[in-house]
Design an enzyme around this catalytic site. Structure first.
Site, PDB file in Angstrom:
ATOM      1  N   SER A  10       1.793  -9.690  -0.644  1.00  0.00           N
ATOM      2  CA  SER A  10       1.350  -8.296  -0.575  1.00  0.00           C
ATOM      3  C   SER A  10       1.512  -7.679   0.811  1.00  0.00           C
ATOM      4  O   SER A  10       1.671  -6.461   0.930  1.00  0.00           O
ATOM      5  CB  SER A  10      -0.108  -8.177  -1.025  1.00  0.00           C
ATOM      6  OG  SER A  10      -0.935  -9.025  -0.248  1.00  0.00           O
ATOM      7  N   LYS A  29       0.804  -1.232   0.000  1.00  0.00           N
ATOM      8  CA  LYS A  29       0.000   0.000   0.000  1.00  0.00           C
ATOM      9  C   LYS A  29       0.836   1.281   0.000  1.00  0.00           C
ATOM     10  O   LYS A  29       0.422   2.288  -0.573  1.00  0.00           O
ATOM     11  CB  LYS A  29      -0.959   0.001   1.198  1.00  0.00           C
ATOM     12  CG  LYS A  29      -2.022  -1.078   1.135  1.00  0.00           C
ATOM     13  CD  LYS A  29      -3.000  -0.853  -0.016  1.00  0.00           C
ATOM     14  CE  LYS A  29      -4.063  -1.913  -0.035  1.00  0.00           C
ATOM     15  NZ  LYS A  29      -4.953  -1.817  -1.220  1.00  0.00           N
ATOM     16  N   GLU A  33      -9.724   5.870   2.874  1.00  0.00           N
ATOM     17  CA  GLU A  33     -10.552   4.774   3.392  1.00  0.00           C
ATOM     18  C   GLU A  33      -9.587   3.661   3.770  1.00  0.00           C
ATOM     19  O   GLU A  33      -8.468   3.589   3.234  1.00  0.00           O
ATOM     20  CB  GLU A  33     -11.535   4.303   2.312  1.00  0.00           C
ATOM     21  CG  GLU A  33     -10.982   3.304   1.293  1.00  0.00           C
ATOM     22  CD  GLU A  33      -9.940   3.891   0.332  1.00  0.00           C
ATOM     23  OE1 GLU A  33      -9.683   5.126   0.384  1.00  0.00           O
ATOM     24  OE2 GLU A  33      -9.374   3.120  -0.441  1.00  0.00           O
TER      25      GLU A  33
END
Ligand SMILES: CC/C=C(/N=C/c1c(COP(=O)(O)O)cnc(C)c1O)C(=O)O
Length: 392
Positions: free
Chosen positions: A376, A87, A109
């Site tokens: 991830s 991210k 968010e």
């Protein structure tokens, strides 16, 4: 701003100017040497890129058949980035973009809390005000990340509407943006939302696939044969896939959340069971009922617990370029434990869905085929949830 019929800008008039301004700023960056230099420097010295392409020896052994044949498993270690997931790649770039737009107030968010932590991190680093919208249910199951966000200086606002998960948090963030668009940049956390976000977020994550191509060439003088990534909104998958979309000999496999099973009403397998619809400003596959009402999704992993999916994935599915499948909560939990035990890597529950898919995929692969799984994120945030289901 379309991927075939998918994508678009299905938003209130009040956002159109901001989206156009964002798109123009994004395209201006492409030729802004200063921005590229600053971004590359931050990715290297703050985020810690490039992330390793790690040969998972014991996981590879686990999938060896009795005749000694089997695929070779590699992990692209986005879990080793600063904050513990992919991210941060997008959050850093969008924070720099916001500064160029002269916007000091940042909103975002979050579901798993990784995007929230990444956003709070870059806001601390660049001295920006930070407000994160997070479903109350997700605040429970990702409590570690709520504390981290607040420690980093962000205000975390609980969202109670709907299922109090990612979809509801995203709706709330968009409402805030409509109201405060003059002073505020919305760091959208995946390849979803209205144009330019799906394209822009993919561009900010494509470094994952670019590094992978180079590392594969260095390690074995070739390309990966199969790429596997979990799909929530779809950003880590697009980040790995994009570089290889034109390499027809590289298989692209996206793995969604089957929750309690895709034949139950408790899943988030949008590309498998969804229909085309509009959500959060974008036309894409969507879990909806016959009246077009969004069906409440379910997944044990907050980051995959979303009824929509990025429009570029819908496109890659429809043109048959990428394959999409799903694994259940239990299969993901089993992989969470398996990879911890075999490789000493505790993967995020989202990531565990991609790793779980190896159980279905590997038996079908010829000897020596090279599989790269996008690792991830790390699973520290999930150990409390997992402890309720797993005997360790
Ligand atoms: C933007 C909302 C999604 C979040 N996380 C999604 C996520 C995902 C799924 O998101 P995508 O890569 O965008 O499909 C995969 N892996 C990890 C470690 C994640 O945290 C978040 O809030 O952190």
């Amino acid at each position: 701003g379309r991927f075939g019929k998918f994508g678009g800008k299905y938003v209130p008039e009040t956002l159109m100017h901001a989206l156009t301004e964002l798109e123009n700023a994004f395209h201006a960056l492409a030729t802004d040497e200063e921005f590229q230099k600053e971004l590359d420097g931050i990715l290297k010295d703050y985020v810690g890129r490039e992330s390793p392409l790690y040969f998972a020896e014991r996981l590879t052994e686990h999938y060896k058949r009795t005749d000694g044949t089997g695929p070779l498993i590699y992990l692209k270690r986005e879990d080793l980035n600063h904050t513990g997931a992919h991210k941060i790649n997008n959050a850093v770039a969008q924070a720099l973009l916001a500064k160029r737009l002269g916007k000091q107030r940042i909103i975002a968010e979050t579901g798993a809390g990784q995007h929230g932590v990444a956003t709070a991190t870059v806001c601390a680093r660049f001295g920006l005000q930070c407000i994160i919208y997070m479903g109350a249910q997700d605040m429970e199951r990702q409590a570690l990340n709520v504390f981290r966000m607040r420690l980093l200086g962000a205000e975390v606002r609980a969202v109670h509407s709907g299922t109090a998960t990612l979809k509801d948090a995203t709706s709330e963030a968009i409402r805030d943006w409509v109201t405060n668009v003059e002073t505020t940049h919305y760091i959208l956390g995946s390849v979803a939302g209205p144009h330019p976000y799906p394209m822009m977020v993919r561009e900010f994550h494509k470094v994952i696939g670019q590094e992978t191509r180079r590392q594969a060439m260095d390690k074995w003088g070739g390309k990966p044969d199969v790429l596997v990534a979990c799909v929530g909104g779809g950003s880590n998958a697009m980040g790995l896939f994009h570089e290889f979309v034109d390499d027809q000999d590289v298989r692209l496999i996206g793995v969604e959340a089957a929750g309690h099973g895709v034949d139950t009403d408790k899943h988030a397998a949008t590309l498998t069971k969804g229909e085309v619809g509009v959500l959060h400003g974008s036309m894409s596959y969507l879990l909806q009922d016959d009246d077009g009402q969004v069906i409440e999704p379910h997944s044990i992993s907050a980051g995959l617990d979303y009824p929509g999916v990025g429009p570029e994935h819908s496109f890659l599915k429809d043109i048959g370029r990428a394959e999409y499948d799903s694994v259940t909560d239990q299969e993901a939990l089993d992989a969470f434990k398996r990879v911890s035990r075999l490789e000493g890597i505790i993967p995020a529950l989202e990531t565990s869905h991609a790793l779980a898919y190896l159980e279905k995929l590997c038996p079908t692969l010829p000897d020596g085929v090279r599989v790269v799984v996008n690792c991830s994120g790390r699973g520290d945030k999930d150990v409390h949830t997992a402890s309720k289901y797993l005997e360790v």
